[in-house]
Structure formats: C-alpha cells, structure tokens
Design an enzyme around this catalytic site. Structure first.
Site, mmCIF file in Angstrom:
data_model
loop_
_atom_site.group_PDB
_atom_site.id
_atom_site.type_symbol
_atom_site.label_atom_id
_atom_site.label_comp_id
_atom_site.label_asym_id
_atom_site.label_seq_id
_atom_site.Cartn_x
_atom_site.Cartn_y
_atom_site.Cartn_z
ATOM 1 N N ASN A 80 80.950 63.028 61.182
ATOM 2 C CA ASN A 80 81.942 63.594 62.101
ATOM 3 C C ASN A 80 83.282 62.857 62.066
ATOM 4 O O ASN A 80 84.175 63.161 62.853
ATOM 5 C CB ASN A 80 81.395 63.663 63.541
ATOM 6 C CG ASN A 80 81.039 62.302 64.108
ATOM 7 O OD1 ASN A 80 81.118 61.293 63.425
ATOM 8 N ND2 ASN A 80 80.617 62.282 65.360
ATOM 9 N N ASP A 124 86.710 54.943 64.285
ATOM 10 C CA ASP A 124 85.353 55.228 64.722
ATOM 11 C C ASP A 124 84.735 53.895 65.160
ATOM 12 O O ASP A 124 85.181 52.822 64.732
ATOM 13 C CB ASP A 124 84.568 55.849 63.566
ATOM 14 C CG ASP A 124 83.099 56.007 63.901
ATOM 15 O OD1 ASP A 124 82.798 56.614 64.941
ATOM 16 O OD2 ASP A 124 82.262 55.523 63.123
ATOM 17 N N ASP A 128 80.828 52.860 65.833
ATOM 18 C CA ASP A 128 79.597 52.358 65.231
ATOM 19 C C ASP A 128 79.607 52.556 63.723
ATOM 20 O O ASP A 128 79.762 53.662 63.226
ATOM 21 C CB ASP A 128 78.399 53.062 65.855
ATOM 22 C CG ASP A 128 78.394 52.924 67.370
ATOM 23 O OD1 ASP A 128 78.368 51.779 67.836
ATOM 24 O OD2 ASP A 128 78.460 53.951 68.070
ATOM 25 N N ASP A 155 83.065 56.147 59.062
ATOM 26 C CA ASP A 155 81.953 56.058 58.115
ATOM 27 C C ASP A 155 80.990 57.237 58.228
ATOM 28 O O ASP A 155 80.162 57.437 57.343
ATOM 29 C CB ASP A 155 81.164 54.769 58.339
ATOM 30 C CG ASP A 155 80.306 54.843 59.592
ATOM 31 O OD1 ASP A 155 79.080 54.714 59.486
ATOM 32 O OD2 ASP A 155 80.847 55.046 60.686
ATOM 33 N N LYS A 212 87.777 65.480 65.749
ATOM 34 C CA LYS A 212 88.656 64.326 65.911
ATOM 35 C C LYS A 212 90.056 64.598 65.364
ATOM 36 O O LYS A 212 91.047 64.139 65.933
ATOM 37 C CB LYS A 212 88.034 63.107 65.232
ATOM 38 C CG LYS A 212 86.748 62.637 65.899
ATOM 39 C CD LYS A 212 86.172 61.407 65.213
ATOM 40 C CE LYS A 212 84.894 60.956 65.889
ATOM 41 N NZ LYS A 212 84.331 59.736 65.264
ATOM 42 N N GLY A 219 82.188 59.736 68.891
ATOM 43 C CA GLY A 219 81.336 60.765 69.472
ATOM 44 C C GLY A 219 80.713 60.309 70.777
ATOM 45 O O GLY A 219 80.103 61.101 71.494
#
Length: 273
Positions: free
Chosen positions: A222, A9, A11, A219, A196, A44
């Site tokens: 999603n 991921d 951010d 983190d 994902k 995302g």
C-alpha cells in the site's frame, strides 16, 4: 533552499524490525526539520497508532503531519487540526460485521482510541492491538458501538481465506468501498478512492508545494501509490519486488537506517550544494 516533504511509511520503513526508531534516524529527522523541511508519517495504522510514533519524534512540538488509515485521515501534529478525511458509508458497518460473522473471520474498526471488534478475536487482531497500543473490545453487536465516523475497517483471516474474501468483497461492495490487503492476513476496507498518493497530493496543495517537492519512502504494497506519485519515490531494500518496481531509488533496509540515508542523500546534501 527549496523545502522538501518527506513522507514515511512506519513499519518496515521508519521503524526497524523491533518496531523501534534508531537514534541515527531520529537525529537525521531532527536535522531536516531544523532546516525547515516537513515530515509526514504515512501509514495504514489508525490515528492513535501513528500518534505513538509522532510522539517519539516530537512532531507535536516540531511540526509535521499524520496521514493515517492509508490516507483516509490527515492531521496536523502541532495543532491537532484534521485537514481532511474520508469516511465509510455508515450503513456498510453492520454489513461488514455480519459478513465477518458469516465467514468466521475477525473484523474491527476504531472508536475513541479502542478497537471495536466482533466476538472473533484472532492472532492477527492481537498483532494490530500490540502495534498500535490499542485495547480490543469485542461485542456481540459491534456495529451498535460505532458512534463516530469510520475511516477504515480491517478484516483478519489466514492468508488463503483472506485472498478469497478480498475477491468476494470487491465483487459485492466494490462500488461502495475500496477492498485490498496490506498484509496477507489483513483485509483493508476503506472509503472509495483512498490511497496515500491522493492524500499526499492534497496535502502538498494545502502547503503550497508540488509533488516534485515530495520524497516518499515505503516497503509495503500500500506504499506503491505514493512512491509512484512522488518526485522521488524510494523503496527500502527490504521491500517487496512489486514495490521496488515503481521506485526511483532503492535505499538501505530499515535495519540499516535506510531513512537516515535518504535524508542525507536527497535532503541535507541538496541543501548544502
């Protein structure tokens, strides 16, 4: 040495609190790639927003994959080939923009490297614009501007309003689209059965690998599907508790080079055994 796939991921995981990738993390990612391991940026974000991060890691030269829109689109960084994607039902686009107008919330989708929105442009839409480096283009009739397949729409509202609309949209349209929230103020509207984990499973199969070769770090809410799916699912120390609950391992926070720690522990250390 077995080849590993590291899904990250962006951010709150790969980037620190200043939305930057630290030199240490860049160094460790380069080392694992030099040894033949694979990096997948799983976000995302829209594809152009993921591309901005891929460029910082030189993935177009070194290889790697971009999984954008929560998995609705998967692209080879080196060749630009779209390996697979899922798109929204075309007739849902005007419906969602009409709903946004009725409920006085922001609504956007992504076309030709820009954000197409209704006339309401709020602070949350501004955040999405800044993170991804995309210009916001508001229109009185935004659906008329949609000329290419849509992988995702994003609604924006204060958290209390977004929570109510999440329930409402799921009741009205849940048989046609997936409805959820990635942040309290972001209402995610996706094609059915997109997450994902599902996309990483397809990518592993395309690469001739299994989920046991996959290490997934995240983190956010999603990220839970891919963390639960992976052979090793990693939550960052800064993750929400519901994310940590599905993880096999909790690493350092994103501000402590947590991704570098994961590479050292689960990829480079294993290769040197």
């Amino acid at each position: 040495m077995s080849r590993k796939i590291l899904a990250l991921d962006l951010d709150g995981t790969l980037t620190d609190s200043n939305k930057e990738i630290t030199p240490r993390t860049k160094e460790m990612i380069a080392k694992m790639q030099e040894q033949g391991h694979i990096v997948v940026l799983a976000s995302g974000r829209p594809t152009p927003g993921v591309q901005r991060v891929a460029d910082k890691l030189h993935l177009s030269e070194m290889g790697g994959y971009m999984l954008s829109y929560n998995g609705a689109r998967v692209q080879d960084c080196k060749t630009g080939e779209i390996l697979f994607q899922q798109t929204m039902p075309l007739d849902m686009i005007p419906i969602l923009f009409d709903e946004a107008k009725e409920h006085q919330i922001g609504m956007m989708t992504y076309q030709n490297g820009k954000i197409i929105s209704g006339e309401i442009v709020d602070e949350y839409m501004g955040l999405e614009s800044r993170i991804n480096g995309l210009e916001i283009c508001p229109f009185a009739d935004p659906a008329a501007q949609v000329t290419t397949p849509v992988n995702k729409c994003l609604g924006t509202a204060d958290p209390e309003h977004a929570a109510r609309l999440e329930v409402l949209f799921r009741e009205k349209y849940g048989d046609r689209i997936d409805v959820g929230r990635s942040e309290p103020f972001f209402l995610e509207l996706l094609p059915k059965h997109v997450d994902k984990a599902a996309s990483l499973g397809k990518l592993c199969e395309a690469l001739g690998q299994t989920k046991e070769d996959l290490i997934a770090c995240g983190d956010g809410f999603n990220d839970r599907s891919m963390i639960a799916f992976a052979g090793i699912g990693v939550a960052m120390a800064n993750a929400q508790d519901v994310v940590k609950e599905v993880a096999d391992y909790v690493t350092l926070s994103n501000d402590e080079d947590g991704v570098a720690h994961v590479i050292e522990k689960f990829i480079l250390a294993k290769a040197n055994c």
